[in-house]
Design a protein around this motif. Structure first.
Motif, mmCIF file in Angstrom:
data_model
loop_
_atom_site.group_PDB
_atom_site.id
_atom_site.type_symbol
_atom_site.label_atom_id
_atom_site.label_comp_id
_atom_site.label_asym_id
_atom_site.label_seq_id
_atom_site.Cartn_x
_atom_site.Cartn_y
_atom_site.Cartn_z
ATOM 1 N N ASP A 60 -0.295 0.901 11.721
ATOM 2 C CA ASP A 60 1.131 1.181 11.538
ATOM 3 C C ASP A 60 1.358 2.682 11.381
ATOM 4 O O ASP A 60 0.589 3.377 10.718
ATOM 5 C CB ASP A 60 1.629 0.446 10.280
ATOM 6 N N ASN A 61 2.443 3.181 11.969
ATOM 7 C CA ASN A 61 2.755 4.608 11.868
ATOM 8 C C ASN A 61 2.839 5.081 10.429
ATOM 9 O O ASN A 61 2.447 6.214 10.118
ATOM 10 C CB ASN A 61 4.078 4.907 12.576
ATOM 11 N N LEU A 62 3.334 4.229 9.531
ATOM 12 C CA LEU A 62 3.443 4.606 8.126
ATOM 13 C C LEU A 62 2.102 5.030 7.549
ATOM 14 O O LEU A 62 2.033 5.953 6.723
ATOM 15 C CB LEU A 62 4.005 3.424 7.311
ATOM 16 N N ILE A 63 1.014 4.384 7.979
ATOM 17 C CA ILE A 63 -0.293 4.622 7.353
ATOM 18 C C ILE A 63 -1.259 5.372 8.263
ATOM 19 O O ILE A 63 -2.468 5.293 8.083
ATOM 20 C CB ILE A 63 -0.923 3.300 6.856
ATOM 21 N N TRP A 64 -0.731 6.122 9.243
ATOM 22 C CA TRP A 64 -1.610 6.921 10.103
ATOM 23 C C TRP A 64 -2.464 7.884 9.287
ATOM 24 O O TRP A 64 -3.647 8.055 9.557
ATOM 25 C CB TRP A 64 -0.771 7.722 11.096
ATOM 26 N N ASP A 65 -1.848 8.555 8.309
ATOM 27 C CA ASP A 65 -2.592 9.497 7.464
ATOM 28 C C ASP A 65 -2.985 8.755 6.186
ATOM 29 O O ASP A 65 -2.226 8.678 5.225
ATOM 30 C CB ASP A 65 -1.726 10.718 7.142
ATOM 31 N N ARG A 66 -4.196 8.196 6.193
ATOM 32 C CA ARG A 66 -4.640 7.351 5.071
ATOM 33 C C ARG A 66 -4.743 8.136 3.761
ATOM 34 O O ARG A 66 -4.467 7.616 2.685
ATOM 35 C CB ARG A 66 -5.983 6.693 5.414
ATOM 36 N N ARG A 67 -5.160 9.397 3.848
ATOM 37 C CA ARG A 67 -5.251 10.229 2.637
ATOM 38 C C ARG A 67 -3.868 10.435 2.029
ATOM 39 O O ARG A 67 -3.692 10.422 0.802
ATOM 40 C CB ARG A 67 -5.879 11.578 2.973
ATOM 41 N N LEU A 68 -2.881 10.631 2.871
ATOM 42 C CA LEU A 68 -1.514 10.829 2.383
ATOM 43 C C LEU A 68 -0.994 9.565 1.699
ATOM 44 O O LEU A 68 -0.382 9.634 0.623
ATOM 45 C CB LEU A 68 -0.598 11.212 3.553
ATOM 46 N N ILE A 69 -1.257 8.413 2.299
ATOM 47 C CA ILE A 69 -0.803 7.147 1.711
ATOM 48 C C ILE A 69 -1.474 6.897 0.367
ATOM 49 O O ILE A 69 -0.837 6.428 -0.582
ATOM 50 C CB ILE A 69 -1.067 5.991 2.691
ATOM 51 N N GLU A 70 -2.748 7.243 0.265
ATOM 52 C CA GLU A 70 -3.434 7.083 -1.021
ATOM 53 C C GLU A 70 -2.841 8.021 -2.065
ATOM 54 O O GLU A 70 -2.661 7.645 -3.231
ATOM 55 C CB GLU A 70 -4.931 7.333 -0.861
ATOM 56 N N ALA A 71 -2.522 9.264 -1.663
ATOM 57 C CA ALA A 71 -1.961 10.233 -2.611
ATOM 58 C C ALA A 71 -0.559 9.829 -3.067
ATOM 59 O O ALA A 71 -0.210 9.993 -4.243
ATOM 60 C CB ALA A 71 -1.920 11.624 -1.974
ATOM 61 N N LEU A 72 0.244 9.273 -2.153
ATOM 62 C CA LEU A 72 1.621 8.919 -2.495
ATOM 63 C C LEU A 72 1.720 7.561 -3.174
ATOM 64 O O LEU A 72 2.331 7.414 -4.233
ATOM 65 C CB LEU A 72 2.495 8.919 -1.230
ATOM 66 N N PHE A 73 1.126 6.554 -2.545
ATOM 67 C CA PHE A 73 1.290 5.169 -2.996
ATOM 68 C C PHE A 73 0.139 4.680 -3.876
ATOM 69 O O PHE A 73 0.226 3.595 -4.455
ATOM 70 C CB PHE A 73 1.395 4.229 -1.788
ATOM 71 N N GLY A 74 -0.962 5.438 -3.929
ATOM 72 C CA GLY A 74 -2.137 4.965 -4.654
ATOM 73 C C GLY A 74 -2.833 3.817 -3.950
ATOM 74 O O GLY A 74 -3.532 3.020 -4.579
ATOM 75 N N PHE A 75 -2.664 3.709 -2.639
ATOM 76 C CA PHE A 75 -3.205 2.593 -1.859
ATOM 77 C C PHE A 75 -4.238 3.129 -0.873
ATOM 78 O O PHE A 75 -3.911 3.909 0.023
ATOM 79 C CB PHE A 75 -2.076 1.887 -1.110
#
Length: 389
Positions: free
Chosen positions: A288-303
């Motif tokens: 999914d485009n939302l989770i292309w940058d996995r490091r960013l998603i972990e930093a923002l959402f903790g996921f």
């Protein structure tokens, strides 16, 4: 001076930007086409467990979407086309001229194999479409991913070079046609709107920021598939786009580097002040485009998410085809699903709650609603659970 936003505000913005809430949801094929143009491309993957990646992207944004409907936009209406972008992707035909640089390498390959290209071209002038099995070209040649049968490599090269298009697909088998038969002449002959490397870098950076919604200036999977743009060129493009007002830097709570957002999207970001309700959980695509940058998603959402489908079984933490589950502005967990076509059942094989996720009655109901929605998208009539949620 950079704008400031909290992490939760950025999470809400990302959810709303990607139409993953009830308030921002898509409501039909035209909305879906508009989303595709906004994000530039949606990644394609041939695996079909509960739908292919584009199916999964679209069903999470439009409750009325049904598996396979996206092919209408590609192969009937020709508003989009298959292109090597962020790996294999679906792109808007308006961007055809912008891929002139991407086509250079496969064009060279075509020039190195003129006999095969001439034979396929002559066949396609007489026939509406063709697949690799229509040609007796058994020679093994070096292709992007190793040795390949000449017919298959030549058709793929023609597609990536812009000489051919995917006409339609049967399962994972691609049938091709000549580009001139599917696209208007004015589009095919249009000049490259990004004639210099600097123009191209600015176009790609702006486009990929739009693909995700917000990105930092650092390496990551969001930049996959862009040839000829190194870190220095990327950073220069970010600076130039900020200077001309196309991008805005946003300082985010707890993050060392700013995130860049398209200036036109700042009103949406500024309006994301209130928490989002759980609503109906959305089961997201693995790419999914939302989770292309996995490091960013972990930093923002903790996921922290890793798609383990290509990971050896003994090294998997979760399972073969495990998908993220989002509700409101938080990831509640991840789910492993399967399809029983004979019985028309969606099978819930496993569900893992995120550590710290509130397993409240409201959260469980959001997941249940999400499963019912997913069942309808997947053209099933029942849900079979092998685990508790």
């Amino acid at each position: 001076m950079a704008l400031y936003a909290s992490r939760r505000q950025l999470c809400r913005y990302m959810v709303e930007y990607h139409h993953l809430s009830a308030a921002s949801a898509l409501h039909g094929m035209e909305d879906l086409a508009g989303y595709l143009r906004k994000v530039g491309c949606v990644q394609y993957d041939p695996l079909d467990v509960v739908g292919r990646n584009p199916d999964l992207v679209f069903q999470s944004r439009w409750s009325g979407y049904r598996k396979g409907q996206y092919e209408r936009l590609l192969y009937r209406e020709r508003r989009f086309f298959d292109m090597w972008d962020k790996n294999m992707s679906i792109c808007a035909v308006e961007d055809w001229p912008c891929f002139a640089r991407t086509r250079e390498r496969p064009l060279r390959w075509c020039r190195e194999h003129p006999a095969a290209i001439e034979e396929i071209t002559a066949y396609l002038k007489k026939h509406e479409s063709a697949c690799s099995s229509d040609f007796v070209m058994e020679e093994r040649v070096l292709w992007w991913y190793g040795q390949q049968r000449l017919a298959k490599a030549a058709l793929e090269a023609m597609c990536y070079a812009g000489l051919a298009l995917v006409h339609h697909k049967k399962g994972t088998r691609r049938y091709y046609c000549l580009s001139e038969r599917a696209l208007p002449p004015g589009l095919l002959s249009a000049p490259d709107p990004n004639p210099t490397p600097q123009d191209y870098a600015r176009w790609q950076v702006l486009r990929r920021v739009g693909s995700v919604g917000a990105l930092p200036d650092r390496p990551g999977d969001a930049w996959l598939g862009i040839g000829g743009m190194d870190a220095a060129a990327r950073s220069r493009a970010f600076a130039e786009l900020e200077e001309c007002g196309a991008l805005a830097a946003v300082a985010v709570e707890g993050m060392k580097s700013p995130l860049y957002v398209k200036t036109q999207d700042l009103p949406l970001l500024e309006g994301c002040q209130r928490p989002l309700p759980l609503g109906t959980a959305r089961i997201l695509a693995p790419l999914d485009n939302l989770i292309w940058d996995r490091r960013l998603i972990e930093a923002l959402f903790g996921f922290a998410y890793r798609w383990e489908v290509y990971t050896p079984a003994q090294k998997r933490q979760y399972g073969y085809y495990v998908l993220p589950v989002l509700a409101g502005e938080r990831f509640l967990g991840r789910i492993e699903l399967a399809t029983d076509r004979e019985r028309g059942r969606l099978i819930v094989k496993n569900f893992w709650w995120e550590e710290g996720a509130k397993r409240s009655a409201a959260a469980r109901e959001a997941v249940t609603r999400g499963l019912r929605r997913f069942m309808r998208y997947n053209r099933c009539g029942e849900i079979e659970r092998d685990c508790e949620i």
